[in-house]
Design a protein around this motif. Sequence first.
Motif, short mmCIF file in Angstrom:
data_model
loop_
_atom_site.label_atom_id
_atom_site.label_comp_id
_atom_site.label_asym_id
_atom_site.label_seq_id
_atom_site.Cartn_x
_atom_site.Cartn_y
_atom_site.Cartn_z
N ILE A 63 -2.69 -8.11 -0.76
CA ILE A 63 -3.33 -9.43 -0.28
C ILE A 63 -2.31 -10.37 -0.58
CG2 ILE A 63 -5.21 -9.55 -2.23
CD1 ILE A 63 -6.69 -11.36 -0.15
N THR A 64 -2.27 -12.01 -0.29
CA THR A 64 -1.39 -12.92 -1.04
C THR A 64 -1.49 -14.33 -0.91
OG1 THR A 64 0.67 -12.28 -1.30
CG2 THR A 64 1.27 -13.58 -0.89
N VAL A 65 -1.58 -14.80 -1.61
CA VAL A 65 -1.98 -16.29 -2.37
C VAL A 65 -1.62 -17.00 -2.55
CG1 VAL A 65 -3.94 -17.93 -1.99
CG2 VAL A 65 -4.85 -15.40 -2.33
N ALA A 66 -0.50 -18.61 -2.77
CA ALA A 66 -0.19 -18.88 -2.94
C ALA A 66 1.46 -18.21 -3.24
CB ALA A 66 -0.50 -19.73 -4.28
N GLY A 67 1.96 -17.75 -3.18
CA GLY A 67 3.10 -16.91 -3.76
C GLY A 67 2.32 -15.37 -4.51
N GLU A 68 1.50 -16.03 -5.02
CA GLU A 68 0.79 -14.73 -5.57
C GLU A 68 0.41 -12.96 -5.28
OE1 GLU A 68 0.98 -13.88 -9.05
OE2 GLU A 68 2.05 -15.81 -9.12
N THR A 69 0.89 -12.22 -5.55
CA THR A 69 0.06 -10.64 -4.77
C THR A 69 -0.75 -10.10 -5.29
OG1 THR A 69 1.75 -10.91 -2.85
CG2 THR A 69 0.91 -8.96 -3.25
N ALA A 70 -1.33 -9.28 -5.51
CA ALA A 70 -2.41 -8.57 -5.62
C ALA A 70 -2.29 -7.11 -4.40
CB ALA A 70 -3.87 -8.86 -6.02
N ASN A 71 -2.79 -5.96 -5.43
CA ASN A 71 -3.16 -5.02 -4.98
C ASN A 71 -4.32 -4.84 -4.36
OD1 ASN A 71 -3.01 -1.96 -4.32
ND2 ASN A 71 -1.49 -1.24 -6.10
N ILE A 72 -4.74 -4.40 -3.45
CA ILE A 72 -5.92 -4.71 -3.36
C ILE A 72 -7.00 -3.02 -3.74
CG2 ILE A 72 -7.98 -4.73 -1.32
CD1 ILE A 72 -5.77 -6.62 0.05
N ASP A 73 -6.20 -2.05 -3.47
CA ASP A 73 -6.67 -1.27 -3.75
C ASP A 73 -6.90 -1.07 -4.97
OD1 ASP A 73 -7.78 1.72 -4.34
OD2 ASP A 73 -5.36 2.13 -4.17
N GLN A 74 -6.57 -1.89 -6.27
CA GLN A 74 -6.54 -1.45 -7.62
C GLN A 74 -7.83 -2.45 -8.13
OE1 GLN A 74 -3.20 -3.50 -9.55
NE2 GLN A 74 -2.99 -1.60 -11.58
N ALA A 75 -7.27 -3.68 -6.96
CA ALA A 75 -8.46 -4.69 -7.44
C ALA A 75 -9.76 -4.01 -7.46
CB ALA A 75 -7.76 -6.04 -6.80
N MET A 76 -9.72 -3.54 -6.59
CA MET A 76 -11.22 -3.05 -5.19
C MET A 76 -12.27 -1.82 -7.12
SD MET A 76 -12.79 -3.02 -2.88
CE MET A 76 -12.38 -4.13 -0.82
N ARG A 77 -10.81 -0.90 -7.64
CA ARG A 77 -11.53 -0.27 -8.87
C ARG A 77 -11.95 -1.25 -10.45
NH1 ARG A 77 -10.75 4.83 -7.38
NH2 ARG A 77 -9.27 4.84 -5.06
N ASP A 78 -11.70 -2.50 -9.76
CA ASP A 78 -11.70 -3.51 -11.85
C ASP A 78 -13.18 -4.20 -11.94
OD1 ASP A 78 -11.71 -5.04 -13.20
OD2 ASP A 78 -9.70 -5.88 -12.41
N SER A 79 -13.97 -3.54 -13.08
CA SER A 79 -15.83 -3.90 -12.81
C SER A 79 -15.84 -4.57 -13.01
CB SER A 79 -15.72 -2.68 -14.23
OG SER A 79 -15.59 -2.85 -15.47
N ARG A 80 -14.04 -5.84 -13.16
CA ARG A 80 -14.97 -6.99 -13.64
C ARG A 80 -14.61 -8.18 -13.09
NH1 ARG A 80 -9.16 -8.05 -17.43
NH2 ARG A 80 -8.99 -7.06 -15.82
N VAL A 81 -14.33 -7.48 -11.39
CA VAL A 81 -14.48 -8.09 -10.11
C VAL A 81 -15.82 -8.02 -9.74
CG1 VAL A 81 -13.64 -8.45 -7.84
CG2 VAL A 81 -11.87 -8.07 -9.45
N GLU A 82 -16.15 -8.65 -9.11
CA GLU A 82 -17.64 -8.50 -8.79
C GLU A 82 -17.67 -8.93 -7.23
OE1 GLU A 82 -20.84 -11.70 -10.39
OE2 GLU A 82 -20.19 -10.47 -12.73
#
Length: 231
Positions: free
Chosen positions: A174-193
């Motif tokens: 997912i890309t926002v304002a030129g910054e791209t995040a790996n959604i698969d990785q972010a899904m596993r991050d417990s800090r993301v509610e």
Amino acid sequence: MTDFHYFEAPTDSSAGTLNPVFELLDFPIVMGGAEDIVLTGPAPDTPMVDGREVTDPRLVKALSKPVELDRAEVLDRSAKLGGILRAMGIVGTVNERIVIAEDVPPISRALSILGAVRIGASVDARTGAASSSSAHGGDGEVTSVVVHTIDAPPIDSGRASVKVIRSRFEGVGITVAGETANIDQAMRDSRVESAAVGALTPDRPLIVTDERALDAESSLEWLSQEILSEA
């Protein structure tokens, strides 16, 4: 058509607030529909277990079946995607637009749309929307968010004492304002509610398709027919 369960009831001076995703996911789960199959997809080209590619021929055969997601998993994954959007600064305003590239797998596309609608971000579901020049940056007052495939291996979940739920976004970013995040990785991050469902006015512009523009109220029918047709 299902009557809406309003968060704020309509009055003579107010149209009230609602959310179509609440009608399709949250409320039916409360009523006992958590295990109903509501989203299906084709069999995976590369079967995986906990983010790892399966090589045993017997397991490959057993796992090479069409994907079936129940309502509980669809809610969990789309709400977590909504949380990722918020962590990236997307709070669900009318000037925030989500577009999905055409090469994104169907399951990831459906969950992306549900996650965006959940927090109130608008969705541009028109054919080729992600390839337009304005989709990758700002368009005046509009902030564009692009969901697209990325060249990234699945994340190894490592040891776990409980069953690990697949992200359903392997190889998607997912890309926002030129910054791209790996959604698969972010899904596993417990800090993301996971994101709570947002309260929207019925006339809130929400989804644009090739045929028409839909507000929060009228988008329920489109979502039920085009995204969760199994529900």
